[in-house]
Structure formats: structure tokens, C-alpha cells
Design an enzyme around this catalytic site. Structure first.
Site, short mmCIF file in Angstrom:
data_model
loop_
_atom_site.label_atom_id
_atom_site.label_comp_id
_atom_site.label_asym_id
_atom_site.label_seq_id
_atom_site.Cartn_x
_atom_site.Cartn_y
_atom_site.Cartn_z
N CYS A 45 19.85 61.74 44.31
CA CYS A 45 20.92 61.36 43.75
C CYS A 45 20.86 59.75 43.51
CB CYS A 45 22.12 61.53 45.00
SG CYS A 45 23.47 60.57 44.85
N HIS A 46 21.88 59.31 42.99
CA HIS A 46 21.82 57.83 42.56
C HIS A 46 21.80 57.01 43.91
CE1 HIS A 46 22.07 57.42 38.35
NE2 HIS A 46 22.47 58.38 37.97
N THR A 47 22.46 57.55 44.87
CA THR A 47 22.54 56.84 46.28
C THR A 47 21.18 56.61 46.98
OG1 THR A 47 24.70 57.78 46.29
CG2 THR A 47 23.74 56.72 48.54
N HIS A 67 19.86 63.29 50.63
CA HIS A 67 21.13 63.80 51.09
C HIS A 67 21.62 64.96 50.39
CE1 HIS A 67 22.22 60.63 48.26
NE2 HIS A 67 23.50 61.20 48.37
N GLU A 68 20.96 65.31 49.59
CA GLU A 68 21.57 66.42 48.68
C GLU A 68 20.48 67.85 49.16
OE1 GLU A 68 24.43 65.39 44.94
OE2 GLU A 68 22.28 65.99 44.59
N CYS A 97 33.13 66.16 63.39
CA CYS A 97 33.18 66.29 65.14
C CYS A 97 34.37 67.36 65.32
CB CYS A 97 32.99 65.07 65.62
SG CYS A 97 34.65 64.12 65.92
N CYS A 100 37.43 63.34 66.81
CA CYS A 100 37.64 61.85 66.73
C CYS A 100 39.10 61.83 66.00
CB CYS A 100 36.74 61.01 66.08
SG CYS A 100 36.50 61.33 64.20
N CYS A 103 39.05 63.07 62.21
CA CYS A 103 38.82 64.33 62.34
C CYS A 103 40.33 65.20 62.31
CB CYS A 103 37.76 64.89 62.94
SG CYS A 103 36.21 64.95 62.53
N CYS A 111 34.78 61.03 59.32
CA CYS A 111 34.53 61.20 60.49
C CYS A 111 33.46 60.13 61.05
CB CYS A 111 33.76 62.62 61.21
SG CYS A 111 33.13 62.73 62.72
N ARG A 115 28.87 57.36 63.29
CA ARG A 115 28.78 56.37 62.08
C ARG A 115 27.56 55.27 62.41
NH1 ARG A 115 27.40 54.51 58.62
NH2 ARG A 115 28.01 53.23 57.05
N CYS A 174 26.48 66.67 47.87
CA CYS A 174 27.10 65.36 47.54
C CYS A 174 27.69 65.36 46.34
CB CYS A 174 25.80 64.23 47.52
SG CYS A 174 26.44 62.47 47.32
N ARG A 369 21.19 66.38 37.30
CA ARG A 369 20.55 66.55 38.54
C ARG A 369 19.23 67.04 38.42
NH1 ARG A 369 23.44 63.29 40.56
NH2 ARG A 369 24.46 63.32 42.46
#
Length: 374
Positions: A45-47, A67-68, A97, A100, A103, A111, A115, A174, A369
Site C-alpha cells: 500500500c502507499h502507506t 498492513h494488508e 477492544c 475504550c 469503541c 480504538c 495507540r 486497508c 494492488r
């Protein structure tokens, strides 16, 4: 291998601006409320590229990006009750979670339970599960899917249908979920709406798909790369325009095309000037513009306040507003019942050793992708 260290391959980013290096790493067993996952497939991904470039203020090195992804639970730590070895899962960069204040509020999916540590590249206890050549390797976005095995918090895992094709549904971790949710959750596009989508990459195409599912009557794709127009129309765009074809600002063009502006616009690039254009292309009185793209650190958005005083709304979205643990399994089911597209986003498939080529394809604009089989 439960309770034992696993040696496996991972693509390590040793420093910013350098290609990833395939290395043998050690992956420690999961601790309390953690899950170790065998990754089967991951997309780029671009991130990931943004962090690798060195421009990400949260970027830390050395790190395992990604992260994908999708995979199978290998083992679980103490106190994990909702997952077991053998479960088919998607790791989540936004956890859920369920406890919190975020959530518990139906208005957000952000969430905050882990973090702080996630932003530092660490597990919730403040340590890493990865080592390579005697050095600690950091985690990324709580997922680190560019590895044969990864360890994630149990609140960062969605259990999905075991019959799902993992080399396809990894994309629901993502990009597709983000764009689709921006339309159906954040904007809440209504039947008969007129929409404009700025940026026709993977996220923009997912926005178009969401607008179509929501019943939009007109979906205008906007991009400076005309090569993307045909695919955008396959996903549901009714027409596409190139800002470079006009002598006037693109927002003025859209206002003229749509008798006053669009009902909903989406910025899917991360360009603050385009964010302004997207807002100003909205109809006076009720137009809503959603910022989906992530701008570089330190960037600021601007418009004349009169644009907002006269009834336009500026919104933002992260992961399409989906509460992750409960929503991702439903998105997988929607894909399997053919309500949403996923296969059509995959333009290239590569082996793990070719992962750097996936970044090259993305930067060249040749791929939507690329899926890497781990």
C-alpha cells in the site's frame, strides 16, 4: 512451534529510502493477549511506501512493514479467548477492544487502547517480538505483514470465513475497506446522488464501488492519468475528466457540469490542494466532501470560510469508519456473495522475493494492488 521462537523469512526495512531486504528473523511466541499468525498473502500500500521514504514522522527503523495481509493463527498467548490456532484471520491496523470510550461510541472506529505503543513500533507491553542478526526489529501499524510469521494484539485480529481466498481478501485489511466505507459509512451516499472521486487508484476505485452500491446516479472520476479512466468506469464511474484538459480550476468545471456542484466528493490522493478543490466542487447548502487520502506530515488544508458558512461539510475518514473486528468478517462475506469487488483490484501477483518490484509497480502507476504470496 507453540511457545517456541520461530525462524522465518521477512522483508526488513533497515533504513529509510533503501529497498527492503529479505532476511531470516526470529519471531518470539505470543505473550498474554497476543496472537502469532502465519501470513499467507500481503499487498503493498502507499502507506508502506510513505513510511519507507522517510517522510513519515512516526516512521522508525529497522522495521517490518506491511498492513494488508491475511493468514492463519499459529498460536495464541495467555488470556486469548476469541481466537485459536487454525483460525483464518486478517490483521487490523485499527484494533477494536470493545472497552475504550471510542469503541463504546457508535460515531467512531478509532480504538485508542494500544495507540501509543503501536505508534512506537512496539507491542502493548512496550517490547518487540522480532529480532534479526541480534538486533531488535520494530513492528509496523500493529500488523507487520511483510513476514512469514507476525505477532499482533488479540484486539487487532478479525476472524474470517475459512473458505475465503487469502490472496484476495488481504486487500480488505486497508485500501478497499477504506474507500468503500468512506462512501457508505462516512459520507452515507444516498440513492440518486451525484458524486465526484478525486484520484483513481485503489482507494478511489473502492470509493466509486461504494457510491455505486449506495445508488448514486452519477459518479465522476477525476485524475490526471487518463489510463485509469477505463478501469474506473468498470467499477461504476459514469464519466471521467482530466483537470489538465481545462483552463479553469477543476472545481469550477464540476460546478458547471453538475448544475451547482456535486452532493458528495472524495479526495483519495493526499494532496491538500486537491482536498480544497474537492470541497469547493460540492453543492452549496448540502455538499459533503470526505478527505480519504493521507497528506504528508506538516501539511495544512485551506479554503475560504464562506464555503462552510454556505452549507458545505468537510469530513475525514480512517479505515472507512468500519469498527474493525466486527466489520471485516462482514466485508469478507459481502465479497464472497459478490456484493463488492475484490479480485478486480489485483493487477499483479509476485513472489516474496520480488517484494521491492511491488513498490516499483506502485510508484510507476502500473498497478492498483500487487499481492505478494508469502
Amino acid at each position: 512451534m507453540a511457545n517456541q521462537v520461530i525462524k522465518c523469512k521477512a522483508a526488513v526495512a533497515w533504513e529509510a529510502g533503501k529497498p527492503l531486504s529479505i532476511e531470516e528473523i526470529e519471531v518470539a511466541p505470543p505473550k498474554a493477549h497476543e496472537v502469532r499468525i502465519k501470513i499467507i498473502a500481503t499487498a503493498v500500500c502507499h502507506t508502506d511506501a510513505y513510511t519507507l521514504s522517510g517522510a513519515d514522522p512516526e516512521g522508525c527503523f529497522p522495521v517490518i512493514l506491511g498492513h494488508e495481509g491475511a493468514g492463519i493463527v499459529e498460536s495464541v498467548g495467555e488470556g486469548v479467548t476469541k481466537l485459536k490456532a487454525g483460525d483464518t484471520v486478517i490483521p487490523l491496523y485499527i484494533p477494536q477492544c470493545g472497552e475504550c470510550k471510542f469503541c463504546l461510541n457508535p460515531k467512531t472506529n478509532l480504538c485508542q487502547k494500544i495507540r501509543v505503543t503501536q505508534g512506537k513500533g512496539l507491542m502493548p507491553d512496550g517490547t518487540s517480538r522480532f529480532t534479526c542478526k541480534g538486533k531488535t526489529i520494530l513492528h509496523y501499524m500493529g500488523t507487520s505483514t511483510f513476514s512469514e510469521y507476525t505477532v499482533v494484539a488479540d484486539i487487532s485480529v478479525a476472524k474470517i470465513d475459512p473458505l475465503a481466498s487469502l490472496d484476495k481478501v488481504c486487500l480488505l485489511g486497508c485500501g478497499i475497506s477504506t474507500g468503500y466505507g468512506a462512501a457508505v459509512n462516512t459520507a452515507k451516499v444516498e440513492p440518486g446522488s451525484v458524486c465526484a472521486v478525486f484520484g483513481l487508484g485503489g482507494v478511489g476505485l473502492a470509493v466509486i464501488m461504494g457510491c455505486k452500491v449506495a445508488g448514486a446516479s452519477r459518479i465522476i472520476g477525476v485524475d490526471i492519468n487518463k489510463d485509469k479512466f477505463a478501469r474506473a468506469k468498470e467499477f461504476g464511474a459514469t464519466e471521467c475528466i482530466n483537470p489538465q484538459d481545462f483552463s479553469k480550476p477543476i472545481q469550477e468545471v464540476l460546478i458547471e457540469m453538475t448544475d451547482g456542484g456535486v452532493d458528495y466528493s472524495f479526495e483519495c490522493i493526499g494532496n491538500v490542494k486537491v482536498m480544497r478543490a474537492a470541497l469547493e466542487a460540492c453543492h452549496k447548502g448540502w455538499g459533503v466532501s470526505v478527505v480519504v487520502g493521507v497528506a504528508a506530515s506538516g501539511e495544512e488544508i485551506a479554503t475560504r470560510p464562506f464555503q462552510l458558512v454556505t452549507g458545505r461539510t468537510w469530513k475525514g475518514t480512517a479505515f472507512g469508519g468500519w469498527k474493525s473486528v466486527e466489520s471485516v468478517p462482514k466485508l469478507v462475506s459481502e465479497y464472497m456473495s459478490k456484493k463488492i469487488k475484490v479480485d478486480e483490484f489485483v493487477t499483479h501477483n509476485l513472489s516474496f522475493d520480488e517484494i521491492n518490484k511491488a513498490f516499483e509497480l506502485m510508484h510507476s502507476g502500473k498497478s492498483i494492488r500487487t499481492v505478494v504470496k508469502i
